[in-house]
Motif scaffolding. Structure first.
Motif, short mmCIF file in Angstrom:
data_model
loop_
_atom_site.label_atom_id
_atom_site.label_comp_id
_atom_site.label_asym_id
_atom_site.label_seq_id
_atom_site.Cartn_x
_atom_site.Cartn_y
_atom_site.Cartn_z
N ARG A 131 102.12 5.59 -19.07
CA ARG A 131 103.55 5.41 -19.34
C ARG A 131 103.84 5.50 -20.83
O ARG A 131 104.84 6.10 -21.25
N PHE A 132 102.98 4.90 -21.65
CA PHE A 132 103.15 4.96 -23.10
C PHE A 132 103.13 6.41 -23.58
O PHE A 132 104.00 6.84 -24.36
N ALA A 134 103.67 9.16 -21.83
CA ALA A 134 104.81 9.91 -21.30
C ALA A 134 106.08 9.60 -22.09
O ALA A 134 106.86 10.50 -22.43
N THR A 135 106.28 8.32 -22.41
CA THR A 135 107.47 7.94 -23.18
C THR A 135 107.40 8.51 -24.59
O THR A 135 108.41 8.97 -25.14
N ARG A 136 106.21 8.51 -25.17
CA ARG A 136 106.04 9.06 -26.51
C ARG A 136 106.41 10.54 -26.54
O ARG A 136 107.08 11.00 -27.47
N ARG A 138 108.33 12.14 -24.34
CA ARG A 138 109.72 12.34 -23.93
C ARG A 138 110.72 11.83 -24.97
O ARG A 138 111.71 12.50 -25.27
N SER A 139 110.45 10.64 -25.53
CA SER A 139 111.46 9.98 -26.37
C SER A 139 110.99 9.62 -27.76
O SER A 139 111.78 9.12 -28.56
N THR A 143 110.23 4.66 -29.48
CA THR A 143 110.69 4.21 -28.17
C THR A 143 109.54 3.67 -27.33
O THR A 143 109.69 2.65 -26.63
N ALA A 144 108.39 4.32 -27.40
CA ALA A 144 107.21 3.84 -26.66
C ALA A 144 106.81 2.45 -27.15
O ALA A 144 106.44 1.58 -26.36
N GLU A 147 109.31 -0.22 -25.93
CA GLU A 147 109.11 -0.60 -24.53
C GLU A 147 108.04 -1.68 -24.40
O GLU A 147 108.15 -2.57 -23.55
N SER A 151 108.78 -5.67 -23.09
CA SER A 151 108.17 -5.86 -21.78
C SER A 151 108.11 -7.34 -21.40
O SER A 151 108.04 -8.22 -22.26
#
Length: 201
Positions: A131-132, A134-136, A138-139, A143-144, A147, A151
């Protein structure tokens, strides 16, 4: 049992922990001595207590105290004046170029490990690392990181008043044994952003 056969047997669960904390191991002794302790900012703190929080945050996220020219003077002033809490100060340090650049210099999986070690005090679980990353992509990295700081795990472990510290070396707080073993394998002193390159992938 022959030496060749013994060396081919997979390590039992907890073997990494056993190695890290083996009493007769000098390396294990150093690791025990360098484990972080919780640093919490109490109500109406004195200047010395605030200074301890500031230093602990820099050491946890950046692995060192900063030179005067590097320090986040505005963020430190806000913490001293009570305008932000510890979690707010951690977030400002984590969004600073000093922290971001350290992560950007690491390979992707090592960056995920480094971020979790610094901000949650433990290694990421596989789904968290995915998830980290993917967020990095994508955004972006900020942002990663945000998150992680937003959390439920961060809130439960550190609330708003405690500097992140190494806590992923025990299972009593619900951390899976696999994550404990991974954290022990990555652990190399207070270097939150220095996961062992042989273990971080």
């Amino acid at each position: 049992m022959g030496q060749g056969l013994a060396s081919g047997i997979a390590q039992a669960p907890g073997a990494a922990m056993d190695k890290a904390f083996r009493p007769e191991s000098p390396q294990g002794f150093r690791r025990r001595q360098s484990l972080s302790r919780p640093v919490r900012l109490i109500a109406a703190p004195g200047r010395d207590q605030v200074a301890e929080v500031i230093s602990a945050t820099y050491r946890q996220l950046l692995n060192r105290d900063l030179y005067v020219a590097e320090r986040l003077s505005d963020a430190e002033s806000q913490l001293n004046d009570g305008q932000i809490d510890v979690a707010g100060f951690v977030a400002l340090v984590a969004s600073n170029d000093l922290f971001l650049n350290r992560l950007n210099q690491l390979a992707p999986l090592r960056a995920a490990s480094g971020a979790y070690l610094a901000l949650l005090g433990r290694a990421p679980q596989p789904a968290e690392a995915s998830r980290f990353l993917a967020t990095r992509v994508r955004s972006g990295l900020p942002t990663a990181i945000a998150e992680i700081l937003d959390s439920p795990d961060y809130a439960s472990a550190f609330a708003r008043d405690t500097v992140p510290y190494w806590r992923g070396l025990e299972t009593s707080n619900g951390i899976p044994l696999a994550t404990v073993n991974k954290t022990a394998a990555l652990y190399g002193g207070n270097a939150a952003l220095k996961p062992n390159p042989k273990s971080a992938a």
